[in-house]
Design a protein around this motif. Sequence first.
Motif, PDB file in Angstrom:
ATOM      1  N   ALA A 125       0.901  -1.265   0.011  1.00 24.26           N
ATOM      2  CA  ALA A 125      -0.072   0.042   0.130  1.00 24.26           C
ATOM      3  C   ALA A 125       0.849   1.187   0.037  1.00 24.26           C
ATOM      4  CB  ALA A 125      -0.823   0.160   1.141  1.00 24.26           C
ATOM      5  N   ALA A 126       2.144   1.193   0.624  1.00 27.30           N
ATOM      6  CA  ALA A 126       3.000   2.382   0.753  1.00 27.30           C
ATOM      7  C   ALA A 126       3.503   2.765  -0.633  1.00 27.30           C
ATOM      8  CB  ALA A 126       3.826   2.021   1.658  1.00 27.30           C
ATOM      9  N   HIS A 127       3.856   1.513  -1.369  1.00 23.82           N
ATOM     10  CA  HIS A 127       4.324   1.824  -2.663  1.00 23.82           C
ATOM     11  C   HIS A 127       3.201   2.217  -3.693  1.00 23.82           C
ATOM     12  CE1 HIS A 127       7.585  -0.669  -1.376  1.00 23.82           C
ATOM     13  NE2 HIS A 127       8.283  -0.364  -2.530  1.00 23.82           N
ATOM     14  N   ASP A 128       2.021   1.802  -3.508  1.00 25.39           N
ATOM     15  CA  ASP A 128       0.878   2.453  -4.325  1.00 25.39           C
ATOM     16  C   ASP A 128       0.698   3.777  -3.919  1.00 25.39           C
ATOM     17  OD1 ASP A 128       0.315   0.165  -5.752  1.00 25.39           O
ATOM     18  OD2 ASP A 128      -1.032  -0.660  -4.258  1.00 25.39           O
ATOM     19  N   ALA A 129       0.795   4.385  -2.801  1.00 25.62           N
ATOM     20  CA  ALA A 129       0.787   5.658  -2.236  1.00 25.62           C
ATOM     21  C   ALA A 129       1.880   6.660  -2.757  1.00 25.62           C
ATOM     22  CB  ALA A 129       0.515   5.687  -0.829  1.00 25.62           C
ATOM     23  N   GLY A 160       3.715   2.611  -8.456  1.00 23.12           N
ATOM     24  CA  GLY A 160       3.167   1.623  -7.413  1.00 23.12           C
ATOM     25  C   GLY A 160       3.807   0.292  -7.249  1.00 23.12           C
ATOM     26  N   ALA A 161       3.031  -0.506  -6.433  1.00 22.22           N
ATOM     27  CA  ALA A 161       3.776  -1.749  -6.073  1.00 22.22           C
ATOM     28  C   ALA A 161       4.088  -2.763  -7.403  1.00 22.22           C
ATOM     29  CB  ALA A 161       2.557  -2.278  -5.203  1.00 22.22           C
ATOM     30  N   ALA A 162       3.211  -2.418  -8.291  1.00 25.82           N
ATOM     31  CA  ALA A 162       3.375  -3.332  -9.511  1.00 25.82           C
ATOM     32  C   ALA A 162       5.013  -3.125 -10.013  1.00 25.82           C
ATOM     33  CB  ALA A 162       2.433  -3.117 -10.385  1.00 25.82           C
TER      34      ALA A 162
END
Length: 229
Positions: A67-71, A76-78
């Motif tokens: 979630a932190a990567h997406d934010a 993002g997390a991908a």
Amino acid sequence: MKKIVSLALAALLCLSLLGCGAKKEVPTVSVEVAVSDEGKLAVAYQSVAVPDEDGDGSVSIDAVIAAAHDAFYEGGAAKGYASEEGEYGMTITKLWGVENGGSYGYCLNDVSALPTDTVKAGDALYVYSFTDLTSWSDTYTYFTAHRAAAKAGEEVRVELKMIAYDENWNMVEQPCADAELTVNGESAGVSTGEDGSAVLTFTDKGEYVVSCTAADRVLVPAVCVVTVE
């Protein structure tokens, strides 16, 4: 005819109710997250809302990091994050775009944690990638308070701690002395004393990120967000 219409209306009502159930909002758990990218602070204790799929009030460290990567991570997390189930449970294989063979650290409320641990609302999670991939000498540091508030011109006292090891290789908490403090990435011209404390003064209103560095050691940069009013 009326009976058929009634049955049709009842069926539509059931479908409508099912549709409403499918759209039910998933609860979230708010967690404070900090990320260090190979010794450089990338996220300074920002609040992240993590979906709580089972509604039990806790989420996995894996879910929080994703979630932190997406934010905050571009792509993002991908793009910046990867994990997998290994022999001993969840293993992180990429953090903030860095793939270093699994040399990452996790501290939950400033205590060493495992990727399989769970996080609840109000917790603080710090994740980082090691910079010393030979002897793994990166030393985790933290301020006793992650946030502070002051008025312009008022002194702010911070206390820096570090996680070290005793003669039996047990983790111990110690003052982090002789560390140079930084404010928003720039030297503050102030170092911590033997007890790990130091005093800073902010003349202008705003939000400041206080961290630390050292010339003779590899420090995982601590974070204290200071709001000056």
